[in-house]
Design a protein around this motif. Sequence first.
Motif, PDB file in Angstrom:
ATOM      1  N   LEU A 131     -54.333  -9.842  -6.482  1.00  0.00           N
ATOM      2  CA  LEU A 131     -54.934  -9.627  -7.798  1.00  0.00           C
ATOM      3  C   LEU A 131     -56.451  -9.699  -7.739  1.00  0.00           C
ATOM      4  N   LYS A 132     -56.979 -10.549  -6.866  1.00  0.00           N
ATOM      5  CA  LYS A 132     -58.436 -10.646  -6.699  1.00  0.00           C
ATOM      6  C   LYS A 132     -58.993  -9.318  -6.187  1.00  0.00           C
ATOM      7  N   ILE A 133     -58.344  -8.741  -5.191  1.00  0.00           N
ATOM      8  CA  ILE A 133     -58.781  -7.450  -4.658  1.00  0.00           C
ATOM      9  C   ILE A 133     -58.604  -6.359  -5.713  1.00  0.00           C
ATOM     10  N   ASP A 134     -57.509  -6.428  -6.474  1.00  0.00           N
ATOM     11  CA  ASP A 134     -57.270  -5.440  -7.523  1.00  0.00           C
ATOM     12  C   ASP A 134     -58.360  -5.499  -8.591  1.00  0.00           C
ATOM     13  N   ASP A 135     -58.798  -6.703  -8.928  1.00  0.00           N
ATOM     14  CA  ASP A 135     -59.895  -6.844  -9.890  1.00  0.00           C
ATOM     15  C   ASP A 135     -61.194  -6.244  -9.350  1.00  0.00           C
ATOM     16  N   GLU A 136     -61.444  -6.450  -8.062  1.00  0.00           N
ATOM     17  CA  GLU A 136     -62.657  -5.920  -7.444  1.00  0.00           C
ATOM     18  C   GLU A 136     -62.660  -4.392  -7.429  1.00  0.00           C
ATOM     19  N   THR A 137     -61.494  -3.788  -7.251  1.00  0.00           N
ATOM     20  CA  THR A 137     -61.408  -2.324  -7.179  1.00  0.00           C
ATOM     21  C   THR A 137     -61.167  -1.696  -8.545  1.00  0.00           C
ATOM     22  N   GLU A 138     -60.971  -2.518  -9.548  1.00  0.00           N
ATOM     23  CA  GLU A 138     -60.710  -2.057 -10.917  1.00  0.00           C
ATOM     24  C   GLU A 138     -59.506  -1.122 -10.973  1.00  0.00           C
ATOM     25  N   GLY A 139     -58.458  -1.464 -10.197  1.00  0.00           N
ATOM     26  CA  GLY A 139     -57.215  -0.704 -10.225  1.00  0.00           C
ATOM     27  C   GLY A 139     -57.187   0.523  -9.340  1.00  0.00           C
ATOM     28  N   LYS A 140     -58.296   0.825  -8.659  1.00  0.00           N
ATOM     29  CA  LYS A 140     -58.345   1.978  -7.758  1.00  0.00           C
ATOM     30  C   LYS A 140     -57.701   1.604  -6.422  1.00  0.00           C
ATOM     31  N   LYS A 141     -57.512   2.596  -5.580  1.00  0.00           N
ATOM     32  CA  LYS A 141     -56.963   2.340  -4.251  1.00  0.00           C
ATOM     33  C   LYS A 141     -57.923   1.468  -3.466  1.00  0.00           C
ATOM     34  N   ILE A 142     -57.356   0.576  -2.640  1.00  0.00           N
ATOM     35  CA  ILE A 142     -58.209  -0.266  -1.813  1.00  0.00           C
ATOM     36  C   ILE A 142     -58.612   0.506  -0.567  1.00  0.00           C
ATOM     37  N   ASN A 143     -59.763   0.145  -0.024  1.00  0.00           N
ATOM     38  CA  ASN A 143     -60.213   0.790   1.206  1.00  0.00           C
ATOM     39  C   ASN A 143     -59.955  -0.138   2.395  1.00  0.00           C
ATOM     40  N   ASP A 165     -61.955  -1.775   4.411  1.00  0.00           N
ATOM     41  CA  ASP A 165     -62.719  -3.025   4.437  1.00  0.00           C
ATOM     42  C   ASP A 165     -62.111  -4.075   3.511  1.00  0.00           C
ATOM     43  N   GLN A 166     -61.657  -3.640   2.348  1.00  0.00           N
ATOM     44  CA  GLN A 166     -61.027  -4.579   1.427  1.00  0.00           C
ATOM     45  C   GLN A 166     -59.703  -5.095   2.000  1.00  0.00           C
ATOM     46  N   LEU A 167     -58.945  -4.226   2.635  1.00  0.00           N
ATOM     47  CA  LEU A 167     -57.698  -4.645   3.272  1.00  0.00           C
ATOM     48  C   LEU A 167     -57.979  -5.647   4.384  1.00  0.00           C
ATOM     49  N   GLN A 168     -59.025  -5.398   5.145  1.00  0.00           N
ATOM     50  CA  GLN A 168     -59.408  -6.317   6.224  1.00  0.00           C
ATOM     51  C   GLN A 168     -59.850  -7.681   5.689  1.00  0.00           C
ATOM     52  N   SER A 169     -60.356  -7.724   4.475  1.00  0.00           N
ATOM     53  CA  SER A 169     -60.826  -8.986   3.903  1.00  0.00           C
ATOM     54  C   SER A 169     -59.675  -9.856   3.393  1.00  0.00           C
ATOM     55  N   MET A 170     -58.479  -9.308   3.342  1.00  0.00           N
ATOM     56  CA  MET A 170     -57.313 -10.048   2.833  1.00  0.00           C
ATOM     57  C   MET A 170     -56.717 -10.892   3.966  1.00  0.00           C
ATOM     58  N   LYS A 171     -57.323 -12.043   4.209  1.00  0.00           N
ATOM     59  CA  LYS A 171     -56.932 -12.898   5.339  1.00  0.00           C
ATOM     60  C   LYS A 171     -55.533 -13.496   5.148  1.00  0.00           C
ATOM     61  N   TYR A 172     -55.215 -13.938   3.953  1.00  0.00           N
ATOM     62  CA  TYR A 172     -53.902 -14.552   3.737  1.00  0.00           C
ATOM     63  C   TYR A 172     -52.788 -13.509   3.875  1.00  0.00           C
ATOM     64  N   PHE A 173     -53.031 -12.303   3.394  1.00  0.00           N
ATOM     65  CA  PHE A 173     -52.073 -11.212   3.543  1.00  0.00           C
ATOM     66  C   PHE A 173     -51.790 -10.969   5.027  1.00  0.00           C
TER      67      PHE A 173
END
Length: 67
Positions: free
Chosen positions: A23-35, A37-45
Amino acid sequence: MSFLAYELACNQDIQQKLLDEILKIDDETEGKKINYDQLQSMKYFDQVISEILRKYPGAPVSNFCHF
């Protein structure tokens, strides 16, 4: 994916922490597809996926060496 769903259903605290990160990443992208770099930042995932693959490997491990 079924093992991931099973483990998340059994471990609600892990499920919630993962959802929070998504949800944090979703808020940052405002509902758009993630790129990438954003996927790489998801350490817990990444940790959750790595643990699932460790517990339930995709292929059986063979002790035989074929030359």
